[in-house]
Design a protein around this motif. Structure first.
Motif, PDB file in Angstrom:
ATOM      1  N   ASP A  68      -2.601  11.908   5.784  1.00  0.00           N
ATOM      2  CA  ASP A  68      -1.163  11.158   6.386  1.00  0.00           C
ATOM      3  C   ASP A  68      -0.662  10.539   5.141  1.00  0.00           C
ATOM      4  O   ASP A  68      -0.653  11.732   4.235  1.00  0.00           O
ATOM      5  N   GLU A  69       0.320  10.253   5.855  1.00  0.00           N
ATOM      6  CA  GLU A  69       1.943   9.792   4.627  1.00  0.00           C
ATOM      7  C   GLU A  69       1.306   8.757   3.221  1.00  0.00           C
ATOM      8  O   GLU A  69       2.927   7.928   3.022  1.00  0.00           O
ATOM      9  N   GLU A  70       0.242   8.770   2.998  1.00  0.00           N
ATOM     10  CA  GLU A  70      -0.676   7.926   1.911  1.00  0.00           C
ATOM     11  C   GLU A  70       0.903   8.149   1.060  1.00  0.00           C
ATOM     12  O   GLU A  70       1.587   7.175   0.198  1.00  0.00           O
ATOM     13  N   GLU A  89      -5.069   0.610   1.009  1.00  0.00           N
ATOM     14  CA  GLU A  89      -6.713   0.259   0.862  1.00  0.00           C
ATOM     15  C   GLU A  89      -7.381   1.214  -0.077  1.00  0.00           C
ATOM     16  O   GLU A  89      -7.412   2.090   0.110  1.00  0.00           O
ATOM     17  N   ALA A  90      -8.783   0.514   0.210  1.00  0.00           N
ATOM     18  CA  ALA A  90      -9.847   1.612  -1.016  1.00  0.00           C
ATOM     19  C   ALA A  90      -9.728   2.913  -0.294  1.00  0.00           C
ATOM     20  O   ALA A  90     -10.557   2.858   1.270  1.00  0.00           O
ATOM     21  N   GLY A  91     -10.773   3.860  -0.447  1.00  0.00           N
ATOM     22  CA  GLY A  91     -10.595   4.809  -0.024  1.00  0.00           C
ATOM     23  C   GLY A  91     -10.880   6.252  -0.643  1.00  0.00           C
ATOM     24  O   GLY A  91      -9.960   6.348  -2.644  1.00  0.00           O
ATOM     25  N   SER A  92     -10.935   7.279  -0.477  1.00  0.00           N
ATOM     26  CA  SER A  92     -11.172   8.541  -1.599  1.00  0.00           C
ATOM     27  C   SER A  92      -9.646   9.754  -0.642  1.00  0.00           C
ATOM     28  O   SER A  92      -9.718   9.764   0.586  1.00  0.00           O
ATOM     29  N   TYR A  93      -8.673   9.914  -1.704  1.00  0.00           N
ATOM     30  CA  TYR A  93      -7.512  10.577  -0.477  1.00  0.00           C
ATOM     31  C   TYR A  93      -7.264  11.826  -1.070  1.00  0.00           C
ATOM     32  O   TYR A  93      -7.330  12.375  -2.488  1.00  0.00           O
ATOM     33  N   GLY A 105      -6.359  17.827  -6.127  1.00  0.00           N
ATOM     34  CA  GLY A 105      -7.765  16.618  -6.880  1.00  0.00           C
ATOM     35  C   GLY A 105      -7.278  15.560  -5.699  1.00  0.00           C
ATOM     36  O   GLY A 105      -7.540  15.813  -4.279  1.00  0.00           O
ATOM     37  N   THR A 106      -8.452  14.563  -6.148  1.00  0.00           N
ATOM     38  CA  THR A 106      -9.273  13.869  -6.070  1.00  0.00           C
ATOM     39  C   THR A 106      -8.332  11.720  -6.122  1.00  0.00           C
ATOM     40  O   THR A 106      -9.078  11.401  -7.638  1.00  0.00           O
ATOM     41  N   LEU A 107      -7.190  11.327  -5.407  1.00  0.00           N
ATOM     42  CA  LEU A 107      -7.320  10.002  -6.339  1.00  0.00           C
ATOM     43  C   LEU A 107      -8.751   8.728  -5.555  1.00  0.00           C
ATOM     44  O   LEU A 107      -8.416   8.552  -4.002  1.00  0.00           O
ATOM     45  N   THR A 108      -9.138   8.700  -6.026  1.00  0.00           N
ATOM     46  CA  THR A 108      -9.914   6.859  -5.257  1.00  0.00           C
ATOM     47  C   THR A 108      -9.867   5.771  -5.806  1.00  0.00           C
ATOM     48  O   THR A 108      -9.205   5.418  -6.993  1.00  0.00           O
ATOM     49  N   VAL A 109      -9.005   5.151  -4.672  1.00  0.00           N
ATOM     50  CA  VAL A 109      -8.548   3.482  -4.573  1.00  0.00           C
ATOM     51  C   VAL A 109     -10.465   2.810  -4.907  1.00  0.00           C
ATOM     52  O   VAL A 109     -11.120   2.801  -3.881  1.00  0.00           O
ATOM     53  N   ARG A 110     -10.561   2.014  -5.213  1.00  0.00           N
ATOM     54  CA  ARG A 110     -11.268   1.166  -5.284  1.00  0.00           C
ATOM     55  C   ARG A 110     -10.993  -0.248  -6.556  1.00  0.00           C
ATOM     56  O   ARG A 110     -10.356  -0.210  -7.191  1.00  0.00           O
TER      57      ARG A 110
END
Ligand code: CU
Length: 110
Positions: A68-70, A89-93, A105-110
């Motif tokens: 989505d439009e994160e 929000e934590a997660g993998s984007y 690429g991947t952005l991981t939020v934690r």
């Protein structure tokens, strides 16, 4: 005439690679784009972290979440930088470049 006098002193040692994951210091997280590649491609950040994106290529790029439009930097012109804010929000984007879908690429939020 080509009298190149630059001292090419045999700098052939391989660069020792540390952890590919950048550390989220306070407000100092950077993704560099070079040769159509995100560096680091996998980045771990804190929620709401501000991330700077430096474009070292000579074409424009974006960092655009594929979900989505994160987040979306919009066009970062050649040689410029942009910023975006990590989701809260934590997660993998996953993200990509809206001009070059092969860039990932991947952005991981934690
Ligand atoms: Cu691109």
């Amino acid at each position: 005439m080509l009298l190149a006098g630059c001292g090419n002193g045999g700098d052939t040692r391989p660069t020792p690679y540390g952890s590919p994951t950048a550390t989220a210091e306070d407000g100092a997280v950077t993704i560099t784009i070079e040769n159509f590649t995100y560096e680091p491609a996998d980045l771990e950040v804190a929620p709401g972290q501000e991330i700077t994106v430096v474009n070292k290529d000579n074409v424009g790029h974006t960092v655009t979440a594929t979900g989505d439009e994160e987040f979306d930097t919009g066009n970062i012109a050649a040689g410029r930088s942009g910023t975006f804010t990590a989701p809260s929000e934590a997660g993998s984007y996953r993200y990509t470049c809206s001009f070059h879908p092969d860039m990932r690429g991947t952005l991981t939020v934690r």
